[in-house]
Design a protein around this motif. Sequence first.
Motif, mmCIF file in Angstrom:
data_model
loop_
_atom_site.group_PDB
_atom_site.id
_atom_site.type_symbol
_atom_site.label_atom_id
_atom_site.label_comp_id
_atom_site.label_asym_id
_atom_site.label_seq_id
_atom_site.Cartn_x
_atom_site.Cartn_y
_atom_site.Cartn_z
ATOM 1 N N ALA A 187 -17.269 4.864 12.645
ATOM 2 C CA ALA A 187 -17.520 3.622 11.911
ATOM 3 C C ALA A 187 -18.098 2.523 12.792
ATOM 4 N N GLY A 188 -18.356 2.839 14.062
ATOM 5 C CA GLY A 188 -19.000 1.848 14.910
ATOM 6 C C GLY A 188 -18.071 1.206 15.921
ATOM 7 N N PRO A 189 -18.313 -0.070 16.269
ATOM 8 C CA PRO A 189 -17.565 -0.734 17.342
ATOM 9 C C PRO A 189 -16.123 -1.003 16.960
ATOM 10 N N LEU A 190 -15.360 -1.472 17.928
ATOM 11 C CA LEU A 190 -13.938 -1.687 17.699
ATOM 12 C C LEU A 190 -13.684 -2.715 16.606
ATOM 13 N N THR A 191 -14.584 -3.664 16.430
ATOM 14 C CA THR A 191 -14.408 -4.646 15.353
ATOM 15 C C THR A 191 -14.406 -3.982 13.977
ATOM 16 N N SER A 192 -14.978 -2.778 13.868
ATOM 17 C CA SER A 192 -14.948 -2.057 12.591
ATOM 18 C C SER A 192 -13.547 -1.596 12.222
ATOM 19 N N ALA A 193 -12.621 -1.667 13.180
ATOM 20 C CA ALA A 193 -11.224 -1.359 12.857
ATOM 21 C C ALA A 193 -10.716 -2.279 11.753
ATOM 22 N N ARG A 194 -11.268 -3.485 11.654
ATOM 23 C CA ARG A 194 -10.873 -4.398 10.583
ATOM 24 C C ARG A 194 -11.179 -3.773 9.223
ATOM 25 N N ASN A 195 -12.363 -3.197 9.093
ATOM 26 C CA ASN A 195 -12.746 -2.564 7.827
ATOM 27 C C ASN A 195 -11.875 -1.341 7.534
ATOM 28 N N ILE A 196 -11.574 -0.580 8.567
ATOM 29 C CA ILE A 196 -10.747 0.612 8.381
ATOM 30 C C ILE A 196 -9.347 0.213 7.927
ATOM 31 N N GLU A 197 -8.810 -0.849 8.515
ATOM 32 C CA GLU A 197 -7.483 -1.307 8.110
ATOM 33 C C GLU A 197 -7.495 -1.857 6.688
ATOM 34 N N GLN A 198 -8.587 -2.534 6.309
ATOM 35 C CA GLN A 198 -8.709 -3.011 4.927
ATOM 36 C C GLN A 198 -8.756 -1.837 3.960
ATOM 37 N N LEU A 199 -9.424 -0.758 4.356
ATOM 38 C CA LEU A 199 -9.448 0.441 3.518
ATOM 39 C C LEU A 199 -8.036 0.959 3.287
ATOM 40 N N ASN A 200 -7.209 0.878 4.315
ATOM 41 C CA ASN A 200 -5.847 1.366 4.160
ATOM 42 C C ASN A 200 -5.049 0.502 3.186
ATOM 43 N N VAL A 201 -5.371 -0.789 3.110
ATOM 44 C CA VAL A 201 -4.749 -1.632 2.087
ATOM 45 C C VAL A 201 -5.092 -1.097 0.704
ATOM 46 N N LEU A 202 -6.374 -0.760 0.504
ATOM 47 C CA LEU A 202 -6.799 -0.195 -0.779
ATOM 48 C C LEU A 202 -6.077 1.115 -1.069
ATOM 49 N N VAL A 203 -5.937 1.964 -0.051
ATOM 50 C CA VAL A 203 -5.235 3.233 -0.221
ATOM 51 C C VAL A 203 -3.828 2.991 -0.759
ATOM 52 N N HIS A 204 -3.120 2.029 -0.187
ATOM 53 C CA HIS A 204 -1.757 1.772 -0.624
ATOM 54 C C HIS A 204 -1.707 1.121 -2.007
ATOM 55 N N LEU A 205 -2.667 0.271 -2.314
ATOM 56 C CA LEU A 205 -2.709 -0.314 -3.647
ATOM 57 C C LEU A 205 -2.906 0.773 -4.709
ATOM 58 N N LEU A 206 -3.806 1.697 -4.434
ATOM 59 C CA LEU A 206 -4.032 2.794 -5.366
ATOM 60 C C LEU A 206 -2.782 3.663 -5.510
ATOM 61 N N ALA A 207 -2.127 3.920 -4.376
ATOM 62 C CA ALA A 207 -0.910 4.728 -4.433
ATOM 63 C C ALA A 207 0.152 4.044 -5.283
ATOM 64 N N ASP A 208 0.326 2.740 -5.079
ATOM 65 C CA ASP A 208 1.372 2.011 -5.783
ATOM 66 C C ASP A 208 1.104 1.927 -7.284
ATOM 67 N N HIS A 209 -0.153 1.676 -7.639
ATOM 68 C CA HIS A 209 -0.446 1.380 -9.041
ATOM 69 C C HIS A 209 -0.886 2.603 -9.854
ATOM 70 N N GLN A 210 -1.410 3.604 -9.188
ATOM 71 C CA GLN A 210 -1.898 4.772 -9.906
ATOM 72 C C GLN A 210 -0.975 5.977 -9.758
ATOM 73 N N PHE A 211 -0.262 6.055 -8.628
ATOM 74 C CA PHE A 211 0.517 7.260 -8.339
ATOM 75 C C PHE A 211 1.964 6.946 -7.983
ATOM 76 N N GLU A 212 2.460 5.812 -8.438
ATOM 77 C CA GLU A 212 3.864 5.451 -8.252
ATOM 78 C C GLU A 212 4.291 5.561 -6.791
ATOM 79 N N GLY A 213 3.387 5.164 -5.905
ATOM 80 C CA GLY A 213 3.692 5.149 -4.480
ATOM 81 C C GLY A 213 3.533 6.470 -3.775
ATOM 82 N N ALA A 214 3.058 7.505 -4.458
ATOM 83 C CA ALA A 214 2.963 8.845 -3.872
ATOM 84 C C ALA A 214 1.672 8.988 -3.072
#
Length: 234
Positions: A187-214
Motif C-alpha cells: 500500500a506504499g509508504p508508512l503513512t499509508s498505515a493510516r488508510n489500512i487502520e481506517q479499513l479495519n474500522v470498516l471491517v469491524h463496523l461491518l462485522a458488528d452490523h451485518q454479522f453480529e460481531g462475527a
Amino acid sequence: MRIGVVNAGNIGRALARAWLAAGHDVMVAKDGGQQKLDAFVAENPGAVPGTPAQAAEFGDVVLFSVYWPRLDAVLDAVGPQAGGPAGGLAGKVVIDTMNPLQVSGDFEHSYDAAFMARTSTSEELQRRLPAARVVKAFNTVPSTLLDARRWPAPEPAPPVLLAGDDASAKAQVRTLAGDAGFTALDAGPLTSARNIEQLNVLVHLLADHQFEGALDRLAPAVLVAAGVPTPAQG
C-alpha cells in the motif's frame, strides 16, 4: 530467519505457529497471561519462550503484536533493546500488527478517532523506535483467520496489506506473509498505515452490523463483495 514475537497474543501465536512450520526460528514473549504462553510452547516444541526484551534481541525480524493501550508498558519491558540508534532493534524489521484502540472505564473498546486523524500506530512506533524499520502488516485479518488451513487451495486467502518506507523491509515481510500462506499487497509508504487502520474500522463496523460481531464470517463476505472467490464455509 530468526523471529522475535513481542506479545504472543492471538495474532502473535497464529503467525508464530505458521512460521515455525515454515522452518523459522521463533522466540515468543507474552505481556501477561503466561499460562497461554506456556501452553503454546508445550504444543509447539520449536517455540522458544522468552521475555519481551529477549524476543526483541533475538529476532532479525520482530513482531510487535501488542494491545495498543499496553504499548508503553511493553516498550518499558523491552527496555534498552528498544531505545535509540544503539538499541537492540536498530536496523531490524519491526512488523506492526496493532490497531489504535482506546478503552473506557467500563472496559469498552473503540477506535481512537482523534489519534487516527493525525497519525497511525505504525508511525508512532517508528517515532518510538527511530532506528528500526517498521512495516505495517497483519492488522486487517481476524486472528482466527490467520491460519492458511482455514483457506484450502485453490481458494485464495485474504491478502495481507503492507505499508512501510523501507523497500527491503517490506520485501522481508512479504516473504514472511507467503511463508504463513498469504499473499501481500503493498500500500506504499508508512503513512499509508493510516488508510489500512481506517479499513479495519470498516471491517469491524461491518462485522458488528451485518454479522453480529462475527469477524470469522466477515472476511469471506468482504471478499465476495469485492468479487474475489472465498473458501467454502464449514
